[in-house]
Design a protein around this motif. Structure first.
Motif, PDB file in Angstrom:
ATOM      1  N   GLU A  68       0.829  -1.208   0.000  1.00  0.00           N
ATOM      2  CA  GLU A  68       0.000   0.000   0.000  1.00  0.00           C
ATOM      3  C   GLU A  68       0.865   1.260   0.000  1.00  0.00           C
ATOM      4  OE1 GLU A  68      -2.725  -0.094   3.220  1.00  0.00           O
ATOM      5  OE2 GLU A  68      -3.797  -1.884   2.514  1.00  0.00           O
ATOM      6  N   CYS A  69       1.929   1.245   0.808  1.00  0.00           N
ATOM      7  CA  CYS A  69       2.842   2.397   0.849  1.00  0.00           C
ATOM      8  C   CYS A  69       3.453   2.659  -0.523  1.00  0.00           C
ATOM      9  CB  CYS A  69       3.944   2.167   1.878  1.00  0.00           C
ATOM     10  SG  CYS A  69       3.395   2.163   3.588  1.00  0.00           S
ATOM     11  N   LEU A  70       3.923   1.597  -1.155  1.00  0.00           N
ATOM     12  CA  LEU A  70       4.560   1.752  -2.457  1.00  0.00           C
ATOM     13  C   LEU A  70       3.554   2.232  -3.507  1.00  0.00           C
ATOM     14  CD1 LEU A  70       6.765  -1.483  -2.411  1.00  0.00           C
ATOM     15  CD2 LEU A  70       7.524   0.865  -2.054  1.00  0.00           C
ATOM     16  N   GLU A  71       2.333   1.719  -3.440  1.00  0.00           N
ATOM     17  CA  GLU A  71       1.310   2.183  -4.369  1.00  0.00           C
ATOM     18  C   GLU A  71       0.983   3.650  -4.140  1.00  0.00           C
ATOM     19  OE1 GLU A  71      -1.863  -0.542  -3.677  1.00  0.00           O
ATOM     20  OE2 GLU A  71      -1.175  -1.979  -5.209  1.00  0.00           O
ATOM     21  N   THR A  72       0.952   4.058  -2.861  1.00  0.00           N
ATOM     22  CA  THR A  72       0.678   5.460  -2.545  1.00  0.00           C
ATOM     23  C   THR A  72       1.777   6.362  -3.087  1.00  0.00           C
ATOM     24  OG1 THR A  72      -0.478   4.781  -0.522  1.00  0.00           O
ATOM     25  CG2 THR A  72       0.202   7.089  -0.676  1.00  0.00           C
ATOM     26  N   ILE A  73       3.034   5.930  -2.943  1.00  0.00           N
ATOM     27  CA  ILE A  73       4.151   6.724  -3.460  1.00  0.00           C
ATOM     28  C   ILE A  73       4.047   6.864  -4.977  1.00  0.00           C
ATOM     29  CG2 ILE A  73       6.660   6.768  -3.767  1.00  0.00           C
ATOM     30  CD1 ILE A  73       6.886   5.421  -1.015  1.00  0.00           C
ATOM     31  N   LEU A  74       3.705   5.764  -5.666  1.00  0.00           N
ATOM     32  CA  LEU A  74       3.553   5.822  -7.115  1.00  0.00           C
ATOM     33  C   LEU A  74       2.367   6.707  -7.507  1.00  0.00           C
ATOM     34  CD1 LEU A  74       4.198   2.077  -8.066  1.00  0.00           C
ATOM     35  CD2 LEU A  74       5.750   4.001  -8.376  1.00  0.00           C
ATOM     36  N   ASN A  75       1.305   6.669  -6.700  1.00  0.00           N
ATOM     37  CA  ASN A  75       0.139   7.524  -6.990  1.00  0.00           C
ATOM     38  C   ASN A  75       0.479   8.999  -6.808  1.00  0.00           C
ATOM     39  OD1 ASN A  75      -1.469   5.310  -7.557  1.00  0.00           O
ATOM     40  ND2 ASN A  75      -2.239   5.137  -5.459  1.00  0.00           N
ATOM     41  N   LYS A  76       1.216   9.309  -5.744  1.00  0.00           N
ATOM     42  CA  LYS A  76       1.578  10.707  -5.493  1.00  0.00           C
ATOM     43  C   LYS A  76       2.483  11.261  -6.587  1.00  0.00           C
ATOM     44  CE  LYS A  76       1.044  11.006  -0.469  1.00  0.00           C
ATOM     45  NZ  LYS A  76       1.723  11.324   0.823  1.00  0.00           N
ATOM     46  N   ALA A  77       3.272  10.362  -7.198  1.00  0.00           N
ATOM     47  CA  ALA A  77       4.150  10.821  -8.284  1.00  0.00           C
ATOM     48  C   ALA A  77       3.339  11.301  -9.485  1.00  0.00           C
ATOM     49  CB  ALA A  77       5.094   9.708  -8.700  1.00  0.00           C
ATOM     50  N   GLN A  78       2.085  10.795  -9.605  1.00  0.00           N
ATOM     51  CA  GLN A  78       1.235  11.188 -10.728  1.00  0.00           C
ATOM     52  C   GLN A  78       0.455  12.470 -10.441  1.00  0.00           C
ATOM     53  OE1 GLN A  78       1.210   9.648 -13.583  1.00  0.00           O
ATOM     54  NE2 GLN A  78       2.367   7.794 -13.094  1.00  0.00           N
ATOM     55  N   GLU A  79       0.408  12.886  -9.170  1.00  0.00           N
ATOM     56  CA  GLU A  79      -0.358  14.077  -8.805  1.00  0.00           C
ATOM     57  C   GLU A  79       0.335  15.343  -9.300  1.00  0.00           C
ATOM     58  OE1 GLU A  79      -0.769  13.921  -4.619  1.00  0.00           O
ATOM     59  OE2 GLU A  79      -2.083  12.132  -4.628  1.00  0.00           O
ATOM     60  N   PRO A  80      -0.434  16.395  -9.559  1.00  0.00           N
ATOM     61  CA  PRO A  80       0.189  17.671  -9.953  1.00  0.00           C
ATOM     62  C   PRO A  80       1.083  18.194  -8.837  1.00  0.00           C
ATOM     63  CG  PRO A  80      -2.177  17.687 -10.377  1.00  0.00           C
ATOM     64  CD  PRO A  80      -1.902  16.459  -9.563  1.00  0.00           C
ATOM     65  N   PRO A  81       2.209  18.802  -9.158  1.00  0.00           N
ATOM     66  CA  PRO A  81       3.117  19.303  -8.112  1.00  0.00           C
ATOM     67  C   PRO A  81       2.454  20.399  -7.287  1.00  0.00           C
ATOM     68  CG  PRO A  81       3.797  20.070 -10.283  1.00  0.00           C
ATOM     69  CD  PRO A  81       2.708  19.073 -10.513  1.00  0.00           C
TER      70      PRO A  81
END
Length: 968
Positions: free
Chosen positions: A282-295
Motif C-alpha cells: 500500500e505504501c509503495l502504491e501510494t508513493i507511485l500515486n503521489k508521483a502522478q499528482e500535480p506538483p
C-alpha cells in the motif's frame, strides 16, 4: 569559528585575523604568524597562570594558524585543560582543537578520554553532545575501545534528551564503520531497533542510519526492524504535509527519513507476514500515486524531494521482484521520465529501467519504450545519458527485437563517443551471437561492425566469429562470399583482413567456382593487403597462402614465388622468416597426400563460454557488471525453461547435429573430447586454436580432461543448509537466471541452460565488500541417493576474491535418472580473519530436463485415457493468495519446461501442457492439466506420466504454477 556569547568576542583574535588578511605577501604573513607564535609560547610558559578566557583565545589563534597550513607543535595541553571548564565556549574550543589537531597516537589521549567520560556522565545534554561529537570526529580505534560499550547505554536510556540520542546514534555509526569488531550491540539490539518508534523524528532519522549499517552486516539480528520500518513509513506516506510541519520539506513530509526507510527495507527480502507485506505494498502504491499528482510547488526542491522518494521506492520494488503490478507501474512511471527536461531524471530513469529489464514481470513493459530509448541514444547531449541508453537497449533485447536494436546500435556506432565505442562493440557482438537465428545475419553484423569501428573490435570478437563459422557448415560458404566482397573495399581495416585471411584460407574453395572469385583472384586480393598489415596479420596471411596451395594447386607457383622473395625468407622478423622458409619447403618437398593431411581443414572448435562476456565485464570494472547484466538469455526463450530451441523435436535436433558439427552437437561440452587430427597449438601459429585463453596444463588426478572436478562428498564441517535454502531454490523452478543468494558480504548469481538430459550452470560469486576474501573454496555434493541420480562436475575457483570483484564457476550437469533432492553447494572463505561457512541448495530440479512436446487435442486425450494406473497420475489442489493473472500463469507453465497446448481442452479456462523428461536411462512423457477456479481462487492439477514409474518429484513442483502460490 564557533559561536561565542555576547561580550566574549575575543578581540585579540579578531585583530590577529585582520592583520593576517592585510598582509601583502607570503613573507609578511609568515613573519606575523611567527611573531604571534612566539607571543603565545611565552604566555603558556610564563609563571602567571592564564585564566580560561586567555587560554581559549590563544588556543583559537593556534587553531586558525593550523588551518592556514602551518604546523603547530605546542598548546595541546592547554586545549585539554579547557575540557575541564564549566563554560560552554571554553569547552567547545577545547573539543574543537582536539578534534582537529590531536591524533590517536598522542600521549594526551588518556587525559582526553577521562575528560570525555566526565562529560558523558555529567547528564548535561550540551556537554554530552560536545563529547559525542569529539568521539565521532576523532573516530580512532582507541576511542572505540574506550566508549563503544558506553554509547549504546546512553542511546537507549529513557532519560536521555532527544538531541543527545541523535548525537549518540551518529557517533556509534562512526565508530562501527571504523572498528566494527569493537561495537557489539548484544543486549542493546532490540532497544536500538525500537528507536524507530520514537516520537522525535530527529531521533528516528539518526537511528535509522545506524540500523541500516548494522543490518547490512548482521541482517538476522536486526530483522525485527522490517515491521517497524514499514509501520513508520506507512505513517509518513499517509500523512499530510501539515502533519509533520517541522519535518516537511517543500510540501513533502520527511523526505530524508522516507528515503532511509526504503533503503533499510532493501537490506531484507519481502516480509513474510502477510499483513506487513500488504501494508508495505500500500505504501509503495501510494508513493507511485503521489508521483502522478500535480506538483504542489514549482520549486525545484519540491520535485527533487518527491523524486528522491519515488526512485528509492522503485529500487525497493525492483529489489523484491515479486509484485508484477508494481513492477509494471514502476516501469511506466520511469517511462515518463525518459523525455523529462531534467537530464538527471532521464539518466536515473534509464539506469533503473536497465534493472527492470531483467525481471520476467516487467521486461515486456520496458520493451514498449524502445523507440524513446533509441531516440535518446541518438539525440542526448550528455554522453553519460547516451551510455545508459545503450545499456538499456542491451538489457531489453530479446529475439523479437534483436535485429532492430543491433541495427540501431550499429548506426549509432558511426558517430558514437570514443569513450564508449569499445563497450558498444562488445554489446553488439554479444547480442548478435545470442539472438542469431539466421547465422548469415550474424556474419553480416560482425563484418559490418569491423567496417564501422574496426579499431575498437577486440581480438575476442573476431576470434568468436571465426569459431562460429568453422563450427557451422551452413554458413561457411556465405561467410567466404561476404568476406571476399568486404575485402574489395579500397580502405579495409586490418581486423577485416584477419577474418578474411582465416575464412578464405579454410573455405575459399566454396566460392572458387565463380570466375569473379577464382583462386588466383582470392590470392591477389589478400596479397594486396599484405604490405599494409602488422606482423601478426602477415603471419596469418602466410598461413592462409599455404592453405591455398592445398585447396588450389594451380596457385602453387604464384604463392611459392611470393614465399621465395627476399622480403619473406630474409625478413627481419624471425616469425615471418621462419614461416616463409618452412612453408616454402613444405610446398616443395611434400607429396599431395602429405600436404592434404598437414593442411586439412580445421576441425570444429570445442564449445567454450563466449570470452566477449568476460571482456565486457572487465571493461566495466570489477563488480560493476551485475549477474543479471551477464545473463545469457532473457524472458523469451531464455529464462523460461521451456523457451528457445528446446521446442525442437528431438529427432530433428539429432539429425541436425549429425550433419552439422555445430555447438548444438554437444552444446554443453560434458562429453566433448579433443577433435581428431587436431594438431597441438604452437605459440607462433595464429591458425591453430586462436581461441585458447590459456596454455595447456596437465590435469591433476582429481580433474578430468576438461578441467572439471566430479561432485565431491560433503566437505569437512559443512554448514547445514540455510533456513531459507528451500525458498531460494523455489524461486528458480520456473526460471534459469537470477540472484540465488545475497547477504551483506556475498552475492551469488546464477545462469543456466539445459538441453535434453544435459545442463550447464554458471555461478557468479561477487564480493560486495572492499576487503579481500581469502581461502575461497566451493564444494558441490550430491547427498544420499542423488549421487547415483545426478552427475555434477565443477571447475575449481580462484582462492582469492578481491574486494568489489566477481569470479565465475562452471558446472556441468547430467541427469542419469529421476531425482527429487537438490545438490548442495558449500562455500567457505575468510573475511577479516573470520571463517564464513554457508550451504545452499543448487536449483537443479527434475523439470529442468523437460523437452516440450506439441500434440493435437485427439492425441492428448487418447494418451490421457491410456494412463489409468495409480502410479501414473498425481493430483494437486492449491490456493492462490492473489488474483490469478493469465499471462503470468502461462509464463510459469512455459517456465516449468512443458509446451503449452492451445485449443486442446474443451474448457478454454483450463491450461493443457505436454513434455518429455529426458534422463540418461529413459525418457518419460508427462501430460498436465491446470484447472483454475477464479471464484474460489483454487487451482487443480492432474499430471499423468506415460510410463509406470513413480516420478514423485513432479507433483512437488505443481504448486509453483500459481504466480502467488503457497506451499501445500
Amino acid at each position: 569559528m564557533p559561536a561565542v556569547s555576547k561580550g566574549d568576542g575575543m578581540r585579540g583574535l579578531a585583530v590577529f585575523i585582520s592583520d593576517i588578511r592585510n598582509c601583502k605577501s607570503k613573507e609578511a604573513e609568515i613573519k606575523r604568524i611567527n611573531k604571534e607564535l612566539a607571543n603565545i609560547r611565552s604566555k603558556f610558559k610564563g609563571d602567571k597562570a592564564l585564566d580560561g578566557y586567555s587560554k581559549k583565545k590563544y588556543v583559537c589563534k593556534l587553531l586558525f594558524i593550523f588551518l592556514l597550513g602551518h604546523d603547530i607543535d605546542f598548546g595541546h595541553m592547554e586545549a585539554v585543560n579547557l575540557l575541564s571548564s564549566n563554560k560552554y565556549t571554553e569547552k567547545q574550543i577545547g573539543y574543537l582543537f582536539i578534534s582537529v589537531l590531536v591524533n590517536s597516537n598522542s600521549e594526551l589521549i588518556r587525559l582526553i578520554n577521562n575528560a570525555i567520560k566526565n562529560d558523558l556522565s555529567s547528564r548535561n545534554p550540551t556537554f554530552m553532545c560536545l563529547a559525542l561529537h569529539c568521539i565521532a570526529n576523532v573516530g580512532s580505534r582507541e576511542m572505540a575501545e574506550a566508549f563503544a560499550s558506553e554509547i549504546p547505554r546512553i542511546l537507549v536510556a529513557g532519560d536521555t534528551m532527544d538531541s543527545v540520542k541523535q548525537s549518540a546514534a551518529l557517533c556509534l555509526l562512526r565508530l562501527y564503520k571504523t572498528s566494527p569488531d569493537l561495537v557489539l550491540m548484544g543486549e542493546w539490539t532490540s532497544r536500538v531497533v525500537h528507536l524507530l518508534n520514537d516520537q522525535h523524528m530527529g531521533v528516528v532519522t539518526a537511528a535509522i542510519s545506524l540500523i541500516t549499517c548494522l543490518s547490512q552486516k548482521n541482517p538476522d539480528e536486526f530483522k525485527t526492524c522490517v515491521s517497524l520500518a514499514v509501520s513508520r513509513l506507512s505513517r509518513i506516506v499517509s500523512s499530510a504535509s501539515t502533519d509533520l510541519q517541522d519535518y516537511t520539506y517543500y510540501f513533502v513530509p520527511a523526505p530524508w527519513l522516507s528515503c532511509k526507510l526504503l533503503r533499510l527495507l532493501q537490506c531484507y527480502p519481502p516480509p513474510e507476514d502477510g499483513a506487513v507485506k500488504g501494508r508495505l505494498v500500500e505504501c509503495l502504491e501510494t508513493i507511485l500515486n503521489k508521483a502522478q499528482e500535480p506538483p504542489k510547488s514549482k520549486k525545484v526542491q519540491h520535485s527533487n524531494a518527491k523524486n528522491a522518494i519515488l526512485f528509492e521506492a522503485i529500487s525497493l520494488i525492483i529489489h523484491y521482484d515479486s509484485e508484477p503490478n508494481l513492477l509494471v507501474r514502476a516501469c511506466n512511471q520511469l517511462g515518463q521520465f525518459l523525455q523529462h527536461r531534467e537530464t538527471n531524471l532521464r539518466y536515473l530513469a534509464l539506469e533503473s529501467m536497465c534493472t527492470l529489464a531483467s525481471s520476467e514481470f516487467s521486461h515486456e513493459a520496458v520493451k514498449t519504450h524502445i523507440e524513446t530509448v533509441i531516440n535518446a541514444l541518438k539525440t542526448e547531449r550528455d554522453v553519460s545519458v547516451r551510455q545508459r541508453a545503450a545499456d538499456l537497449l542491451y538489457a531489453m533485447c530479446d529475439r523479437s527485437n534483436a535485429k532492430q536494436i543491433v541495427a540501431e546500435m550499429l548506426s549509432y556506432l558511426e558517430t558514437a563517443d570514443y569513450s564508449i565505442r569499445e563497450e558498444m562493440v562488445l554489446k553488439v557482438a554479444i547480442l548478435a551471437e545470442k539472438y542469431a537465428v539466421d547465422y548469415s545475419w550474424y556474419v553480416d553484423t560482425i563484418l559490418n561492425l569491423i567496417r564501422i569501428a574496426g579499431d575498437y573490435v577486440s581480438e575476442e570478437v573476431w576470434y568468436r566469429v571465426i569459431q562460429i563459422v568453422i563450427n557451422r557448415d551452413d554458413v561457411q560458404g556465405y561467410a567466404a562470399k561476404t568476406v571476399f566482397e568486404a575485402l574489395q573495399a579500397p580502405a579495409c581495416h586490418e581486423n577485416m583482413v584477419k577474418v578474411g585471411g582465416y575464412i578464405l584460407g579454410e573455405f575459399g574453395n566454396l566460392i572458387a567456382g565463380d570466375p569473379r572469385s577464382s583462386p588466383l583472384v582470392q590470392f591477389n586480393l589478400l596479397h594486396s593487403k599484405f604490405h599494409l598489415c602488422s606482423v601478426p596479420t602477415r603471419a596469418l596471411l602466410l598461413s592462409a597462402y599455404i592453405k591455398f596451395i592445398n585447396l588450389f594447386p594451380e596457385t602453387k607457383a604464384t604463392i611459392q614465388e611470393v614465399l621465395r622473395c627476399d622480403s619473406q625468407i630474409r625478413n627481419s622478423d624471425v616469425e615471418l622468416q621462419q614461416r616463409a622458409v618452412e612453408y616454402l619447403k613444405l610446398s616443395s618437398i611434400a607429396s599431395t597426400d602429405v600436404l592434404a593431411t598437414v593442411l586439412e581443414e580445421m576441425p570444429p572448435f570445442p564449445e567454450r563460454e563466449s570470452s566477449i562476456l568476460a571482456k565486457l565485464k572487465k571493461k566495466k570494472g570489477p563488480g560493476a557488471v551485475s549477474v543479471t547484466e551477464l545473463e545469457d538469455s532473457k524472458r523469451e526463450g531464455g529464462e523460461l525453461n521451456g523457451g528457445g530451441d528446446r521446442g525442437q523435436d528431438t529427432a530433428t535436433m539429432a539429425a541436425s547435429n549429425a550433419s552439422t558439427p555445430s555447438p548444438s552437437a554437444d552444446l554443453l561440452g560434458i562429453r566433448s573430447t579433443a577433435p581428431l587430427g587436431a594438431a597441438p597449438a604452437s605459440a607462433g601459429s595464429l591458425l591453430v586454436d586462436v581461441f585458447s585463453e590459456a596454455g595447456p596444463t596437465a590435469p591433476s588426478a582429481a580433474v578430468n580432461d576438461d578441467g572439471f572436478l566430479s561432485s565431491a562428498p560433503p566437505s569437512e564441517d559443512p554448514a547445514p543448509p540455510l533456513s531459507e535454502a528451500d525458498d531460494l531454490l523455489n524461486k528458480f523452478v520456473c526460471k534459469n537466471n537470477g540472484v540465488l543468494f545475497e547477504n551483506q558480504l556475498l552475492q551469488i548469481g546464477i545462469k543456466s541452460e539445459y538441453r535434453q538430459n544435459l545442463g550447464r550452470m554458471y555461478l557468479f560469486y561477487g564480493n560486495k565488500t572492499s576487503v579481500q576474501f581469502a581461502s575461497f573454496t566451493t564444494t558441490v555434493s550430491c547427498p544420499g541417493e542423488l549421487q547415483s541420480q545426478l552427475n555434477v562436475q565443477t571447475k575449481p575457483v580462484e582462492p582469492l576474491v578481491e574486494g568489489g570483484a566477481q569470479i565465475q564457476q562452471v558446472l556441468n550437469i547430467e541427469c542419469l535418472t529421476d531425482f527429487s533432492d537438490a545438490p548442495l553447494l558449500n562455500i567457505k572463505f575468510r573475511y577479516g580473519g573470520a571463517l564464513q561457512n554457508l550451504t545452499l541448495k543448487l536449483p537443479v530440479t527434475i523439470n529442468k530436463f523437460f523437452q516440450p512436446t506439441e500434440m493435437t487435442s485427439h492425441d492428448f486425450f487418447q494418451r490421457w485415457k491410456q494412463l489409468s494406473q495409480p502410479q501414473q497420475e498425481a493430483q494437486k489442489i492449491f490456493k492462490a493468495n492473489n488474483s490469478m493473472d493469465t499471462e503470468v500463469l502461462k509464463a510459469k507453465l512455459l517456465g516449468l519446461g512443458t509446451a503449452l497446448l492451445d485449443n486442446v481442452d474443451p474448457n478454454p479456462e483450463n491450461y493443457v501442457c505436454a513434455g518429455v523428461i529426458q534422463t540418461k536411462s529413459q525418457q518419460v512423457g508427462c501430460l498436465l492439466r491446470l484447472e483454475p477456479n477464479a471464484q474460489a481462487q483454487v487451482q487443480h492439477t492432474d499430471s499423468p506420466e506415460r510410463v509406470s514409474h513413480n516420478y514423485s518429484s513432479i507433483p512437488n513442483f505443481l504448486h509453483y504454477l500459481s504466480p502467488y502460490s503457497v506451499n501445500i
